[in-house]
Design an enzyme around this catalytic site. Structure first.
Site, PDB file in Angstrom:
ATOM      1  N   ASP A  90       0.842  -1.206   0.000  1.00  0.00           N
ATOM      2  CA  ASP A  90       0.000   0.000   0.000  1.00  0.00           C
ATOM      3  C   ASP A  90       0.875   1.254   0.000  1.00  0.00           C
ATOM      4  OD1 ASP A  90       0.852  -0.226   2.603  1.00  0.00           O
ATOM      5  OD2 ASP A  90      -1.126  -0.017   3.515  1.00  0.00           O
ATOM      6  N   ASP A 130      -0.946  -6.148  -0.186  1.00  0.00           N
ATOM      7  CA  ASP A 130      -1.331  -5.543   1.094  1.00  0.00           C
ATOM      8  C   ASP A 130      -2.841  -5.378   1.227  1.00  0.00           C
ATOM      9  OD1 ASP A 130       0.899  -5.172   2.661  1.00  0.00           O
ATOM     10  OD2 ASP A 130       1.346  -3.170   1.876  1.00  0.00           O
ATOM     11  N   LYS A 136      -0.921  -9.446   2.912  1.00  0.00           N
ATOM     12  CA  LYS A 136      -0.133  -8.968   4.066  1.00  0.00           C
ATOM     13  C   LYS A 136      -0.991  -8.000   4.857  1.00  0.00           C
ATOM     14  CE  LYS A 136       3.550  -5.997   3.667  1.00  0.00           C
ATOM     15  NZ  LYS A 136       3.045  -4.821   4.422  1.00  0.00           N
ATOM     16  N   GLU A 152       9.761  -3.953  10.078  1.00  0.00           N
ATOM     17  CA  GLU A 152      10.165  -2.663   9.508  1.00  0.00           C
ATOM     18  C   GLU A 152      10.733  -1.748  10.586  1.00  0.00           C
ATOM     19  OE1 GLU A 152       7.248  -0.817   6.970  1.00  0.00           O
ATOM     20  OE2 GLU A 152       8.417   1.035   6.781  1.00  0.00           O
TER      21      GLU A 152
HETATM   22  O1  KIV Z   1       3.639  -1.123   1.547  1.00  0.00           O
HETATM   23  C1  KIV Z   1       4.813  -1.497   1.513  1.00  0.00           C
HETATM   24  O2  KIV Z   1       5.574  -1.223   0.576  1.00  0.00           O
HETATM   25  C2  KIV Z   1       5.311  -2.277   2.627  1.00  0.00           C
HETATM   26  C3  KIV Z   1       6.797  -2.470   2.702  1.00  0.00           C
HETATM   27  C4  KIV Z   1       7.415  -1.231   3.219  1.00  0.00           C
HETATM   28  C5  KIV Z   1       7.161  -3.653   3.498  1.00  0.00           C
HETATM   29  O3  KIV Z   1       4.570  -2.693   3.458  1.00  0.00           O
END
Ligand code: KIV
Length: 266
Positions: free
Chosen positions: A43, A82, A112, A181
């Site tokens: 996201d 995501d 995720k 992270e």
């Molecule tokens: O949204 C994203 O790019 C992420 C990464 C920073 C792991 O969650």
């Protein structure tokens, strides 16, 4: 046949796993051609593609739209998508429906989501429905207003213990992998060693089982005022693009383009 997420999981202990974000056909295709182990339709597309100042405005429709394009570019690579803000926080049922939508309509291999204990029941339900889930702990950008900014997490003993407990709980709830992270290297290394699933770091040091970066950051195609310390920039696409566009504009204005070789004849 073993699914892509399960084969990713089984590679813990081998060479470091490589993950990169991709949000469209050409970047996903470049990532697949480079042989990365997984792409993440993150996201973060809210920041680097849509120009928002956070990931909060990103919608399910945005995620489906971008993951369909990325899927076409990387048909053979594990694609994690995501769940955006508010697509899983409200209820277990909504979490399950939205995860299913990313699989059915977005072509995801796995989803995720961010957070520990408060989302463990969502993780369990999604996994029980047959959808692989990647967890995300540490700096969780969807909670940016609660965290008080983009800063390193897990620096106090209590915060570190909380992260360790959450990581264990996510593994027990069925996550096949975990993103960590912006946490201190020693803590990330301990967590990676204590889990049997791969821990993929971003700003979490070299002791993780793999690394992920936002593709616009590593390619220098980002207009962020300041890149985080953990980014290594491998190219400067913003400069390449600006120079090419200036040259094009000069050519058009001076009559050098189009030239004979760019024209059709009767
Ligand atoms: O949204 C994203 O790019 C992420 C990464 C920073 C792991 O969650």
């Amino acid at each position: 046949m073993e699914g892509l997420a399960m084969s990713f999981r089984s590679r813990k202990g081998g060479p470091p796993l490589v993950m990169v974000t991709a949000y469209d056909y050409p970047t996903a295709r470049a990532a697949e051609e480079a042989g990365v182990d997984a792409i993440l339709v993150g996201d973060s597309l809210g920041n680097v593609v849509l120009g928002y100042s956070s990931t909060l405005p990103v919608t399910m429709d945005d995620m489906v739209h971008h993951s369909r394009a990325a899927r076409r570019g990387a048909p053979h690579t594990l694609m994690v998508v995501d769940l955006p803000f508010l697509s899983y926080q409200v209820s277990v049922e909504e979490a399950l429906r939205n995860a299913g939508r990313l699989m059915q309509q977005g072509g995801a291999d796995a989803v995720k989501l961010e957070g520990g204990k408060p989302v463990a029941d969502r993780v369990k339900a999604i996994v029980e429905a047959g959808i692989p889930v990647m967890g995300h702990l540490g700096l969780t950008p969807q909670a940016i207003h609660q965290l008080g900014g983009y800063r390193v997490q897990g620096r106090t003993p209590e915060a570190a213990r909380q992260l360790e407990d959450d990581a264990k709980l996510l593994e027990e709830s069925g996550c096949f992998a975990l993103v960590l992270e912006c946490v201190p290297e020693e803590l990330a290394t301990n967590i990676a060693r204590s889990l049997s699933i791969p821990v993929i770091g971003i700003g979490a040091g070299a002791g993780c089982d793999g690394q992920v970066l936002v593709i616009h950051d590593l390619l220098g195609w980002s207009y962020a005022k300041k890149l985080p310390r953990f980014v290594k920039q491998y190219a400067n696409l913003a400069e390449v693009a600006r120079n090419a566009l200036c040259e094009y504009a000069d050519d058009v204005r001076s009559g050098r383009f189009p030239a004979a070789e760019h024209m059709y004849r009767i």
